[in-house]
Design an enzyme around this catalytic site. Structure first.
Site, PDB file in Angstrom:
ATOM      1  N   TYR A 129       0.951  -1.043  -0.055  1.00  0.00           N
ATOM      2  CA  TYR A 129      -0.103  -0.010  -0.249  1.00  0.00           C
ATOM      3  C   TYR A 129       0.901   1.348  -0.088  1.00  0.00           C
ATOM      4  O   TYR A 129       0.639   2.143  -0.703  1.00  0.00           O
ATOM      5  CB  TYR A 129      -0.680  -0.003   1.151  1.00  0.00           C
ATOM      6  CG  TYR A 129      -1.428   1.431   1.097  1.00  0.00           C
ATOM      7  CD1 TYR A 129      -2.572   1.609   0.750  1.00  0.00           C
ATOM      8  CD2 TYR A 129      -1.707   2.259   2.811  1.00  0.00           C
ATOM      9  CE1 TYR A 129      -3.349   2.451   0.730  1.00  0.00           C
ATOM     10  CE2 TYR A 129      -1.711   3.190   2.434  1.00  0.00           C
ATOM     11  CZ  TYR A 129      -3.006   3.826   1.704  1.00  0.00           C
ATOM     12  OH  TYR A 129      -3.279   4.497   2.221  1.00  0.00           O
ATOM     13  N   SER A 186      -2.718  14.549   6.664  1.00  0.00           N
ATOM     14  CA  SER A 186      -3.952  13.937   6.108  1.00  0.00           C
ATOM     15  C   SER A 186      -5.486  14.157   6.126  1.00  0.00           C
ATOM     16  O   SER A 186      -5.728  13.550   7.636  1.00  0.00           O
ATOM     17  CB  SER A 186      -3.391  12.385   5.244  1.00  0.00           C
ATOM     18  OG  SER A 186      -4.764  12.334   4.443  1.00  0.00           O
ATOM     19  N   TYR A 222      -9.180  16.783   1.474  1.00  0.00           N
ATOM     20  CA  TYR A 222      -9.800  16.732   0.387  1.00  0.00           C
ATOM     21  C   TYR A 222     -11.262  17.366  -0.120  1.00  0.00           C
ATOM     22  O   TYR A 222     -12.285  17.635   1.095  1.00  0.00           O
ATOM     23  CB  TYR A 222     -10.038  15.404   0.143  1.00  0.00           C
ATOM     24  CG  TYR A 222      -8.555  14.785  -0.346  1.00  0.00           C
ATOM     25  CD1 TYR A 222      -8.095  14.643  -1.280  1.00  0.00           C
ATOM     26  CD2 TYR A 222      -8.262  13.467   0.253  1.00  0.00           C
ATOM     27  CE1 TYR A 222      -6.741  13.922  -1.816  1.00  0.00           C
ATOM     28  CE2 TYR A 222      -6.874  12.863   0.505  1.00  0.00           C
ATOM     29  CZ  TYR A 222      -6.354  12.991  -0.827  1.00  0.00           C
ATOM     30  OH  TYR A 222      -5.165  12.252  -0.692  1.00  0.00           O
ATOM     31  N   THR A 230      -5.621  18.900  -1.767  1.00  0.00           N
ATOM     32  CA  THR A 230      -5.106  18.272  -2.761  1.00  0.00           C
ATOM     33  C   THR A 230      -5.948  18.156  -4.041  1.00  0.00           C
ATOM     34  O   THR A 230      -7.086  18.076  -3.534  1.00  0.00           O
ATOM     35  CB  THR A 230      -4.623  16.395  -1.970  1.00  0.00           C
ATOM     36  OG1 THR A 230      -4.057  16.374  -1.012  1.00  0.00           O
ATOM     37  CG2 THR A 230      -4.192  15.785  -3.291  1.00  0.00           C
ATOM     38  N   ARG A 274      -5.121   1.484  -7.693  1.00  0.00           N
ATOM     39  CA  ARG A 274      -3.571   1.011  -6.978  1.00  0.00           C
ATOM     40  C   ARG A 274      -4.037  -1.052  -7.686  1.00  0.00           C
ATOM     41  O   ARG A 274      -4.193  -1.599  -6.544  1.00  0.00           O
ATOM     42  CB  ARG A 274      -3.789   1.440  -6.170  1.00  0.00           C
ATOM     43  CG  ARG A 274      -3.662   2.879  -5.725  1.00  0.00           C
ATOM     44  CD  ARG A 274      -3.108   3.595  -5.204  1.00  0.00           C
ATOM     45  NE  ARG A 274      -3.622   5.414  -5.034  1.00  0.00           N
ATOM     46  CZ  ARG A 274      -3.458   6.203  -3.976  1.00  0.00           C
ATOM     47  NH1 ARG A 274      -4.261   5.268  -2.669  1.00  0.00           N
ATOM     48  NH2 ARG A 274      -4.214   6.784  -4.448  1.00  0.00           N
ATOM     49  N   LYS A 300      -2.027  21.311  -3.615  1.00  0.00           N
ATOM     50  CA  LYS A 300      -0.466  19.733  -3.722  1.00  0.00           C
ATOM     51  C   LYS A 300      -1.405  18.916  -4.806  1.00  0.00           C
ATOM     52  O   LYS A 300      -2.757  19.156  -5.351  1.00  0.00           O
ATOM     53  CB  LYS A 300      -0.807  19.556  -2.528  1.00  0.00           C
ATOM     54  CG  LYS A 300      -0.274  17.863  -2.893  1.00  0.00           C
ATOM     55  CD  LYS A 300       0.030  17.413  -1.401  1.00  0.00           C
ATOM     56  CE  LYS A 300       0.941  16.105  -1.493  1.00  0.00           C
ATOM     57  NZ  LYS A 300       0.070  14.808  -1.926  1.00  0.00           N
ATOM     58  N   HIS A 330       1.322  13.110  -7.206  1.00  0.00           N
ATOM     59  CA  HIS A 330       0.796  12.107  -5.770  1.00  0.00           C
ATOM     60  C   HIS A 330       1.324  10.758  -5.487  1.00  0.00           C
ATOM     61  O   HIS A 330       1.091   9.852  -4.994  1.00  0.00           O
ATOM     62  CB  HIS A 330      -0.461  11.814  -6.134  1.00  0.00           C
ATOM     63  CG  HIS A 330      -1.878  11.314  -4.866  1.00  0.00           C
ATOM     64  ND1 HIS A 330      -2.191  12.488  -4.263  1.00  0.00           N
ATOM     65  CD2 HIS A 330      -1.579  10.521  -3.472  1.00  0.00           C
ATOM     66  CE1 HIS A 330      -3.041  11.871  -3.354  1.00  0.00           C
ATOM     67  NE2 HIS A 330      -2.240  10.914  -2.809  1.00  0.00           N
TER      68      HIS A 330
HETATM   69  C1  FMN Z   1       0.819   5.308   1.280  1.00  0.00           C
HETATM   70  C2  FMN Z   1       1.203   6.989   1.593  1.00  0.00           C
HETATM   71  C3  FMN Z   1      -0.507   7.831   1.473  1.00  0.00           C
HETATM   72  C4  FMN Z   1      -1.114   9.102   1.190  1.00  0.00           C
HETATM   73  N1  FMN Z   1      -2.183   9.345   1.475  1.00  0.00           N
HETATM   74  C5  FMN Z   1      -1.953  10.912   1.305  1.00  0.00           C
HETATM   75  C6  FMN Z   1      -2.933  11.789   1.636  1.00  0.00           C
HETATM   76  O1  FMN Z   1      -3.722  11.181   2.028  1.00  0.00           O
HETATM   77  N2  FMN Z   1      -3.070  13.267   0.662  1.00  0.00           N
HETATM   78  C7  FMN Z   1      -2.212  13.790   0.082  1.00  0.00           C
HETATM   79  O2  FMN Z   1      -2.463  14.906  -0.682  1.00  0.00           O
HETATM   80  N3  FMN Z   1      -1.427  13.054  -0.782  1.00  0.00           N
HETATM   81  C8  FMN Z   1      -1.312  11.375   0.131  1.00  0.00           C
HETATM   82  N4  FMN Z   1       0.095  11.004  -0.772  1.00  0.00           N
HETATM   83  C9  FMN Z   1       0.936  11.747  -1.650  1.00  0.00           C
HETATM   84  C10 FMN Z   1       2.144  12.435  -0.585  1.00  0.00           C
HETATM   85  O3  FMN Z   1       1.406  13.005   0.204  1.00  0.00           O
HETATM   86  C11 FMN Z   1       3.046  13.298  -1.609  1.00  0.00           C
HETATM   87  O4  FMN Z   1       2.603  13.716  -2.708  1.00  0.00           O
HETATM   88  C12 FMN Z   1       3.954  11.652  -2.206  1.00  0.00           C
HETATM   89  O5  FMN Z   1       3.985  10.421  -1.467  1.00  0.00           O
HETATM   90  C13 FMN Z   1       5.591  12.423  -3.170  1.00  0.00           C
HETATM   91  O6  FMN Z   1       5.890  10.914  -3.326  1.00  0.00           O
HETATM   92  P1  FMN Z   1       7.176  10.234  -2.649  1.00  0.00           P
HETATM   93  O7  FMN Z   1       6.453   9.575  -1.984  1.00  0.00           O
HETATM   94  O8  FMN Z   1       7.883   9.618  -3.788  1.00  0.00           O
HETATM   95  O9  FMN Z   1       7.517  11.046  -1.672  1.00  0.00           O
HETATM   96  C14 FMN Z   1       0.056   9.628  -0.052  1.00  0.00           C
HETATM   97  C15 FMN Z   1       1.648   8.851  -0.314  1.00  0.00           C
HETATM   98  C16 FMN Z   1       1.618   7.747  -0.661  1.00  0.00           C
HETATM   99  C17 FMN Z   1       3.110   6.794  -0.234  1.00  0.00           C
END
Ligand code: FMN
Length: 431
Positions: A81, A163, A187, A213, A222, A303, A327
Site C-alpha cells: 500500500y 492527511s 480533500y 489536494t 492501485r 497540491k 501524488h
Molecule cells: C501511503 C501514502 C499515502 C498517501 N496519502 C495521501 C493523502 O492522504 N493525501 C495527499 O494529499 N497525499 C497523499 N499521498 C501522497 C503524498 O502526499 C506525496 O505526494 C507523495 O508521497 C510524494 O511522493 P514520494 O512518496 O515519492 O515522496 C500519499 C502517499 C503515500 C505513499
C-alpha cells in the site's frame, strides 16, 4: 600479417625491460609474529547497540536500505500500500529515475566548513528545505503512526502535514507535538459542511496552513492493493493470517492499540478506492478553491499541480504556494515527472507564490537538486514511511537523519554553504 615496425620493436624492447626479476632474486618480505603492542591500538571495540530496533536502523545507511528493512517488518499488503503506485507504476518510477539523471556541477575553493541548511517555507523558518507530506492511514504502517511522525518533525524543525485520511485526530496530533509546524491536508468532500468542520477544527488546534489536494477527482488504480485484497480495517483472510505468523508483532500491536480507523471520516469498512470514490467529489472546480480561500485565512497550499496554467490559476485564486506533485504516482499513471514540470511552474508563478515539489525524493541529494532548480522545499512521503515501517518513531528519526546528513554533505561537495547559494547552475538533467 603486418611486418613489425620500428615502433613495434621499440615496444618489444620496453616489454623485455619490464619483465619481472627472477623469482629467486625478488626481495623477501620479512615477517614476525604479531606483537600485542602493535595489535592493541587497532582494537577499537564499538559499544554494543543494545536496542534491537536501533541496531537494525543504524545499519541502514540510505532510504533504500530502510525500505528493505521496512519490507521485512511490515505485512505484505501494508508494505505494498505504501510502496506501490497506480497501474504500471510508471509515474512513480519515472519520478525517481529523473533524480538519477541529475548531474551536479560543483564549484570549488569555497569555504564549506559550516553549512547552513535553514530556510523559510511559507515565510516561517524551517531547519531544512523539507516537509513531511500528508499520508493516509499512517497507523497501519506502524502503530505509533502520525504521533511519531509529527514528533520527529518537531525535533527536526520541519513542517508536518496531517492527511484527511489520517488515523490520528487533528487534536491528538496537535497535542503530541505542540511546537511542531503543522499543516492540515484537505480533500473536498461531497459533504462540504463536513470539510468545513475539519478546517475549523484545524484552525482551532493551531494548524498553521491548509493544503488542498486537487489530483484525486477519483481514486487511482492501485493494483497491488486490489491483488492483495487490502481493506480498511485490514481483514483476516487465510493469506493475511499466514503473513501474521511471520510478523506477529505488527499484528499484536494492531490488536492491542486503538482500533485502526480514519480519524476524520465516519466509520468505513471497505477498500480505500471505494472510500475515495464515495466520499470525495469529482465535480470539484476552481469555485471550491475560492470557497476555501474564504473560509481559511491562513496560508493555503494547493497540491497536485502539474501544468503551469493550473499553477497560475490557483495562485490567481489566492493560493500562497503550489506543490508540484503527481501524488507519488498513486493517481494518474505516466504523468510528467514533478522535477521536470518544476521549471515551467516556476515561470508561471514567478514570485507570487512559493513552489514546492514532491515525488520520488529518496535522498538528501534529491532535495538539493530540486532546491537548486528553484523549489522552495521538497515534501517526502515514502522516505519517512519506510522509516516508520522499519522502526516506528526511531525509524522516522533515522530517515530524517539520513536525509539531513546527505543534504549537508551534498551542499559541501557542491560548494554551497547556504540554501540561497544553491542555484540552477549547480544542476542539469542528462537527456
Ligand atoms: C501511503 C501514502 C499515502 C498517501 N496519502 C495521501 C493523502 O492522504 N493525501 C495527499 O494529499 N497525499 C497523499 N499521498 C501522497 C503524498 O502526499 C506525496 O505526494 C507523495 O508521497 C510524494 O511522493 P514520494 O512518496 O515519492 O515522496 C500519499 C502517499 C503515500 C505513499
Amino acid at each position: 600479417m603486418a611486418k613489425p615496425t620500428a615502433t613495434h620493436e621499440a615496444a618489444g624492447v620496453q616489454r623485455d625491460q619490464a619483465k619481472p626479476a627472477h623469482p629467486r632474486r625478488r626481495a623477501r618480505t620479512r615477517r614476525h609474529l604479531p606483537r600485542w603492542s602493535e595489535l592493541r591500538p587497532l582494537l577499537r571495540p564499538r559499544p554494543p547497540q543494545l536496542h534491537p530496533t536501533q541496531r537494525r536502523l543504524s545499519r541502514a545507511l540510505t532510504i533504500a536500505e530502510l525500505r528493505t528493512v521496512a519490507k521485512r517488518r511490515a505485512p505484505r499488503a501494508v508494505f505494498d500500500y505504501t510502496d506501490g503506485a497506480a497501474e504500471a507504476e510508471r509515474s512513480r518510477d519515472r519520478s525517481r529515475e529523473v533524480f538519477g539523471r541529475v548531474e551536479f556541477r560543483p564549484r570549488v575553493l569555497r569555504d564549506v566548513t559550516e553549512v547552513d541548511t535553514t530556510t523559510t517555507i511559507l515565510g516561517r523558518p524551517a531547519a531544512l528545505p523539507l516537509a513531511f507530506a500528508p499520508t493516509g492511514f499512517t497507523r497501519m504502517m506502524h502503530h505509533e503512526g502520525e504521533r511519531a511522525v509529527v514528533r520527529v518533525a518537531e525535533q527536526a524543525g520541519i513542517p508536518y502535514a496531517l492527511s484527511t485520511m489520517g488515523t490520528t485526530s487533528i487534536e491528538e496530533v496537535a497535542a503530541a507535538a505542540p511546537e511542531a509546524r503543522k499543516w492540515f491536508q484537505l480533500y473536498v468532500w461531497r459533504d462540504r459542511d463536513a470539510g468545513k468542520d475539519l478546517v475549523e477544527r484545524a484552525q482551532a488546534a493551531g494548524y498553521e496552513a491548509l493544503i488542498l489536494t486537487v489530483d484525486v477527482p477519483v481514486a487511482g488504480a492501485r493494483l497491488r492493493d486490489v491483488r492483495n485484497g487490502l481493506t480498511i480495517p485490514p481483514s483476516l483472510t487465510l493469506r493475511t493470517f499466514l503473513d501474521a505468523a511471520v510478523r506477529p508483532w505488527w499484528w499484536a500491536n494492531l490488536l492491542t492499540t486503538d482500533p485502526l480507523t480514519f480519524a476524520s471520516l465516519s466509520n468505513w469498512e471497505g477498500t480505500v478506492a471505494d472510500l475515495i470514490n464515495r466520499m470525495f467529489d469529482p465535480s470539484v472546480t476552481a469555485d471550491d478553491l475560492a470557497w476555501l480561500r474564504e473560509i481559511w485565512s491562513g496560508p493555503l497550499l494547493v497540491k497536485g499541480i502539474q501544468h503551469p496554467e493550473d499553477a497560475r490559476m490557483v495562485v490567481d485564486l489566492g493560493a500562497d504556494a503550489v506543490v508540484v506533485s503527481n501524488h507519488g504516482g498513486r493517481q494518474l499513471d505516466r504523468t510528467v515527472t514533478p522535477l521536470e514540470a518544476l521549471p515551467a511552474v516556476l515561470d508561471a508563478v514567478g514570485d507570487r507564490a512559493e513552489v514546492l515539489v514532491d515525488g520520488g525524493v529518496l535522498s538528501g541529494a534529491d532535495v538539493v537538486a530540486a532546491v537548486a532548480l528553484g523549489a522552495r522545499a521538497c515534501l517526502v512521503g515514502r522516505a519517512y514511511l519506510y522509516g516508520l515501517m522499519a522502526g516506528g518513531e526511531r525509524g522516522v528519526q533515522r530517515a530524517t537523519q539520513i536525509l539531513a546528513t546527505e543534504i549537508v554533505r551534498t551542499m559541501q561537495l557542491l560548494g554551497a554553504d547556504t540554501i540561497a547559494g544553491l542555484k540552477p547552475e549547480h544542476v542539469r538533467l542528462r537527456t
